[in-house]
Scaffold this motif. Structure first.
Motif, PDB file in Angstrom:
ATOM      1  N   SER A  84      81.984-103.579  -8.619  1.00 51.52           N
ATOM      2  CA  SER A  84      81.029-103.628  -7.419  1.00 51.52           C
ATOM      3  C   SER A  84      81.796-103.142  -5.971  1.00 51.52           C
ATOM      4  N   LYS A  85      82.519-101.985  -6.627  1.00 54.47           N
ATOM      5  CA  LYS A  85      82.929-101.079  -5.760  1.00 54.47           C
ATOM      6  C   LYS A  85      83.421-101.925  -4.125  1.00 54.47           C
ATOM      7  N   LEU A  86      83.987-103.118  -4.795  1.00 54.07           N
ATOM      8  CA  LEU A  86      84.700-103.767  -3.526  1.00 54.07           C
ATOM      9  C   LEU A  86      86.321-103.045  -3.214  1.00 54.07           C
ATOM     10  N   ASP A  87      86.393-102.268  -4.445  1.00 49.96           N
ATOM     11  CA  ASP A  87      87.769-101.400  -4.193  1.00 49.96           C
ATOM     12  C   ASP A  87      87.616-100.693  -2.442  1.00 49.96           C
ATOM     13  N   GLU A  88      86.753 -99.908  -2.863  1.00 50.61           N
ATOM     14  CA  GLU A  88      86.440 -98.944  -1.055  1.00 50.61           C
ATOM     15  C   GLU A  88      86.359 -99.452  -0.096  1.00 50.61           C
ATOM     16  N   LEU A  89      86.618-101.317  -0.132  1.00 49.97           N
ATOM     17  CA  LEU A  89      86.485-101.537   1.107  1.00 49.97           C
ATOM     18  C   LEU A  89      87.419-101.105   2.058  1.00 49.97           C
ATOM     19  N   PRO A  90      88.371-101.105   1.602  1.00 48.45           N
ATOM     20  CA  PRO A  90      89.015-100.808   3.118  1.00 48.45           C
ATOM     21  C   PRO A  90      89.624 -99.344   3.599  1.00 48.45           C
ATOM     22  N   GLN A  91      88.608 -99.507   3.067  1.00 47.46           N
ATOM     23  CA  GLN A  91      88.614 -97.095   3.205  1.00 47.46           C
ATOM     24  C   GLN A  91      87.914 -97.006   4.638  1.00 47.46           C
ATOM     25  N   LEU A  92      86.542 -98.279   5.120  1.00 43.66           N
ATOM     26  CA  LEU A  92      86.701 -97.996   6.324  1.00 43.66           C
ATOM     27  C   LEU A  92      87.500 -98.221   7.678  1.00 43.66           C
ATOM     28  N   TRP A  93      88.754 -98.555   6.967  1.00 41.99           N
ATOM     29  CA  TRP A  93      90.086 -98.237   8.073  1.00 41.99           C
ATOM     30  C   TRP A  93      89.905 -96.156   8.360  1.00 41.99           C
ATOM     31  N   ASN A  94      89.982 -96.074   6.989  1.00 41.60           N
ATOM     32  CA  ASN A  94      90.110 -94.502   7.611  1.00 41.60           C
ATOM     33  C   ASN A  94      88.457 -93.967   8.350  1.00 41.60           C
ATOM     34  N   VAL A  95      87.567 -94.585   8.116  1.00 40.47           N
ATOM     35  CA  VAL A  95      86.318 -93.877   8.761  1.00 40.47           C
ATOM     36  C   VAL A  95      86.489 -94.304   9.992  1.00 40.47           C
ATOM     37  N   LEU A  96      87.646 -95.651  10.412  1.00 40.29           N
ATOM     38  CA  LEU A  96      86.513 -95.816  11.575  1.00 40.29           C
ATOM     39  C   LEU A  96      88.174 -94.766  12.891  1.00 40.29           C
TER      40      LEU A  96
END
Length: 182
Positions: A84-96
Motif C-alpha cells: 500500500s506504500k503506507l510505510d513511506e508516510l513517516p518520510q513526510l517528516w523528512n520532507v518537512l
C-alpha cells in the motif's frame, strides 16, 4: 517553488494522515514491538540524514538495501504496508525538515558503493532525495545501479512542475511496486 510545495504538502499530509499514522503505529507495536524504522541514508550533496519509515521487516533484520533482504524478513503487516506504500508516510517528516523532497531520487545507503559512484558521476546528489520518482514508477530499483542513476539523472534534467505532479499522481494511483526483496 518545489521546496514550498514539498513543505506545504508534507505539512498538510502529516496533519491529515495523523489518525492513520497513529493507527499504523499501534498496529506496528503489536507486529514488531518497534513500529518505526530509521536508517542513515545518502542525502543532497552526499550529506547523511536519518530516514524515517514504518518498519516492514523483523527487528533483527540486517541493515541493507531491500533488494538484498530476504522476503522471509517481511512481516505480514509489513507486506501490507509495502504493497500500500503506507510505510513511506513517516518520510513526510523528512520532507518537512528539508532533507527530502516528495519527488526525487530514492536515497541510497552509504554501503551501496556502486550506486553512490554511478549517481555521483551524473550529478544526482545535487538535489534532495525523494519519496518517489521516475525510477520508482517504472519499477527500477537499487539492484540495477547504473540504470537507476541514469533514470534519476533524466528525471532531474526534465523536472518541471507538471512532471512533479505527474509523478506524485502516478505514485498515489499505484504505479510502481515499491522496494523489491529477494
Amino acid at each position: 517553488m518545489i521546496r514550498f510545495l514539498d513543505f506545504f504538502f508534507a505539512l498538510f499530509g502529516l496533519l491529515v494522515a495523523f489518525p492513520v499514522l497513529v493507527i499504523l503505529f499501534i498496529i506496528g507495536l503489536f507486529d514488531t514491538g518497534s513500529p518505526i524504522f530509521t536508517q542513515e541514508r545518502v542525502g543532497r550533496n552526499k550529506k547523511p540524514f536519518i530516514l524515517v519509515k514504518f518498519r516492514t521487516m523483523k527487528v533483527d533484520t540486517a541493515s541493507m538495501a531491500s533488494h538484498l533482504a530476504s522476503a522471509s524478513s517481511i512481516t505480514p503487516f509489513g507486506g501490507f504496508l509495502r504493497k500500500s506504500k503506507l510505510d513511506e508516510l513517516p518520510q513526510l517528516w523528512n520532507v518537512l525538515k528539508g532533507e527530502m523532497s516528495l519527488v526525487g531520487p530514492r536515497p541510497g545507503l552509504f554501503n551501496q558503493k556502486e550506486l553512490t559512484s554511478a549517481r555521483d558521476a551524473v550529478g544526482v546528489y545535487a538535489v534532495r532525495p525523494g519519496i518517489t520518482g521516475l525510477s520508482q514508477v517504472n519499477e527500477i530499483d537499487m539492484s540495477t545501479p547504473e540504470l537507476l542513476a541514469k533514470t534519476d539523472s533524466e528525471m532531474i534534467k526534465s523536472m518541471t512542475l507538471y512532471n512533479y505532479f505527474k509523478l506524485i499522481l502516478m505514485t498515489v494511483s499505484g504505479k510502481g511496486s515499491g522496494d523489491r526483496v529477494s
